[in-house]
Write a protein that holds these residues in place. Sequence first.
Motif: not given
Length: 191
Positions: A23, A27, A31-36, A45, A54-55
Motif C-alpha cells: 500500500e 500510494t 494516499g495509503a488507506r488503513i482500511e485497505r 484497523k 498510528s498510520k
Amino acid sequence: MARFTPPASDAMRARLLLAARDEFAATGLAGARIERIAAASSSNKAQIFHYFGSKEGLFDALFAQTVAETFDEVPLDTDDLPAYAGRLHDSYVRRPWAPRLATWHRLERGAAAPLEAIVERNAAAIAEVERAQRAGVLPRKYRPAVLLGLVLHVAAFWSEAAPEFDALTQAVVPTRRRQVVVDAVTALVAG
C-alpha cells in the motif's frame, strides 16, 4: 524436528507490515488507506493501531524494517565499493518497493524526527567508510558520508529515474544497467 511457529502476535504484525509495504509503496503515506491495509492483511484497523499506534507509526516501522533488510541483505563492503553498489542495485531490482518507500519517506516524513534505528545503521556505515579511508583503501577526496551517499544514489539511479528519463534509456538492458552502476562507482573511487 518441530518447525518453529511464531507467536500469533508476530504473525499478525508481519502480515500488517507486508500489506502496508504494498500500500505505501504504491500510494505513499498520504494516499495509503488503513482500511485497505487491514483488508489485505485479513485484519482490522484496531490491530494496526494496537501494534503501531498510528498510520505514521506503521509507515515508520515498515521503513525501518526495509532499511534493516537492505543492510542485512547487502552488507557494506568498503574493500570493493563498486561490487557493493552492483549488489545494492540488484537488491533494488528484486525489491522495487525499497527505493519507492525511501522516496515516500523523504517526501512525506523528512520533517519528522529521525528514525533512530536508521540513524544508527547509517552512522555505522559511515564509520566503516571513514576507517577504509584512513587505511588508504578508499580515497579521501570526499567526506565519508558524502562518499557513501554518492555510492547509494548511484546504486539506486535506475530505480529512481523518472519515467520521462527512463524512456530515454530504454535501450540500456538490465545487465548493462548494473554494469553502469559498477563502472560509475569504480570511477568515483579511482585514485
